[in-house]
Scaffold this motif. Sequence first.
Motif, PDB file in Angstrom:
ATOM      1  N   THR A 106       0.862  -1.179   0.000  1.00 27.04           N
ATOM      2  CA  THR A 106       0.000   0.000   0.000  1.00 27.04           C
ATOM      3  C   THR A 106       0.899   1.230   0.000  1.00 27.04           C
ATOM      4  OG1 THR A 106      -1.720  -1.167   1.232  1.00 27.04           O
ATOM      5  CG2 THR A 106      -1.831   1.244   1.199  1.00 27.04           C
ATOM      6  N   LEU A 199      -1.796   4.217   8.246  1.00 27.17           N
ATOM      7  CA  LEU A 199      -2.137   3.218   7.235  1.00 27.17           C
ATOM      8  C   LEU A 199      -3.400   2.449   7.611  1.00 27.17           C
ATOM      9  CD1 LEU A 199      -0.923   2.235   4.565  1.00 27.17           C
ATOM     10  CD2 LEU A 199       0.298   0.484   5.839  1.00 27.17           C
ATOM     11  N   SER A 203      -6.691   2.428   5.454  1.00 31.04           N
ATOM     12  CA  SER A 203      -6.882   1.227   4.640  1.00 31.04           C
ATOM     13  C   SER A 203      -7.482   0.056   5.396  1.00 31.04           C
ATOM     14  CB  SER A 203      -5.527   0.794   4.041  1.00 31.04           C
ATOM     15  OG  SER A 203      -4.946   1.848   3.314  1.00 31.04           O
ATOM     16  N   VAL A 207      -4.650  -4.468   5.348  1.00 28.18           N
ATOM     17  CA  VAL A 207      -3.315  -4.184   4.846  1.00 28.18           C
ATOM     18  C   VAL A 207      -2.260  -5.012   5.554  1.00 28.18           C
ATOM     19  CG1 VAL A 207      -2.764  -2.301   6.434  1.00 28.18           C
ATOM     20  CG2 VAL A 207      -1.821  -2.269   4.121  1.00 28.18           C
ATOM     21  N   ASP A 210      -0.944  -7.983   3.651  1.00 24.91           N
ATOM     22  CA  ASP A 210       0.112  -7.734   2.680  1.00 24.91           C
ATOM     23  C   ASP A 210       1.487  -7.809   3.333  1.00 24.91           C
ATOM     24  OD1 ASP A 210      -1.867  -7.323   0.803  1.00 24.91           O
ATOM     25  OD2 ASP A 210      -1.864  -5.143   1.045  1.00 24.91           O
ATOM     26  N   THR A 313       3.528  -3.555  -7.264  1.00 22.43           N
ATOM     27  CA  THR A 313       2.478  -2.640  -6.814  1.00 22.43           C
ATOM     28  C   THR A 313       2.157  -1.597  -7.872  1.00 22.43           C
ATOM     29  OG1 THR A 313       3.178  -2.926  -4.517  1.00 22.43           O
ATOM     30  CG2 THR A 313       1.848  -0.977  -5.017  1.00 22.43           C
TER      31      THR A 313
END
Length: 403
Positions: A106, A199, A203, A207, A210, A313
């Motif tokens: 991200t 973050l 999000s 996340v 990930d 990404t």
Amino acid sequence: MTDRLSRLRAPSLVTQIVIGLLAGSVFALLFPQAGSAVGLLGTLFVAALKAVAPVLVLVLVAASIANHRQGQQTHIRGILLLYVLGTLAAAMVGVLASFLFPSVLTLTVPADTGLSAPGGIGEVLKTLVLKIFDNPVNALVNANYIGLLAWGVGLGLALRHASATTRQMLADLSAAVTWVVRAVIKLAPLGVFGIVASLLSESGLGVLQDYLHLLAVLVGAMLFMALVGNPLIVFAVTRRNPYPLVLRCLRESGITAFFTRSSAANIPVNMELCRKLGLHQETYSVAIPLGATVNMAGAAITISVLTLAAVSTLGITVDLPTALVLSIVAAVGACGASGVPGGSLLLIPLACGLFGIGDDIAMQVVAVGFIVGVVQDSAETALNSSTDVLFVAAAEQARSGRR
């Protein structure tokens, strides 16, 4: 008793980063609207890294080459070849792992970034050559790490013929810059707290999946190199079963390095292990400290995996020749990695430059590296340091077998 109390008052950097990660997660869950506000801490941390990393690459490479000793008969040529081969093989393992299990991060990508995939190996090589011949001042201003690496090598070779006073001054400058880097890295817990809080607020908890995937790829590639790649290299050199030596190096050197997170701090442990193995003292007394600087298989994996995570990404396509160039750049960059915790992460922008990824985005990847670095950096150091002894012993076994 005093030492124990001081340790309780000053927890290790790993512990502090874990606390920052957990605190950022809890803060984002309890105060989701305020999570974005504390993201300023993460922004400042990334900005500090961006400020110091270019200077670090230039000065560190120049100083290490300028102060390299010559003329000592230590039979380390074969060991150096193994160091280079192992680091390059590790970079290729990292690239292969990224192709098989691509990671997506991200990242905040400005709308006007204008990224596009390289047109092939020709375009990558053209970009590489142009970056190498960049003006040094311009390379510092624009964080052109490939150009800085070239200038560092050039200045280091030229200054090898300078007076001892000049070379000592360069070594002192390198130590000073490293001190500044250590000071910045001490801010990592606050930076991680701000990055994670911001973050997760924006999000959500998804996340974290990930990051777990990225960490699994990194550690998996390092385990593969430690248990498959390195044994194959040792077997090719010695023609003996490599696993007794491999497992002993991992047990007596790798475990210690995992917790110290410093190849330099693990040098005495490796020296003692070499003595127990009955190796030639004049050889390992030079090869082990040298290996702590240039034998960086774990760092090569970190650089290649995180670079390809950024590439994946951003939707940039990578062909096989370009992947090979990345492996070489990651291996060379790993050999110049700083000796501070997380030092290999500061070389990621160099590899990202191959794909036209700017410093703003590359430093976000570095920040992600500090988040997963709680485990990644320990595993990386364990691989790096245990391989130092492994290759010294393998080279000596091969030499004795030819007699």
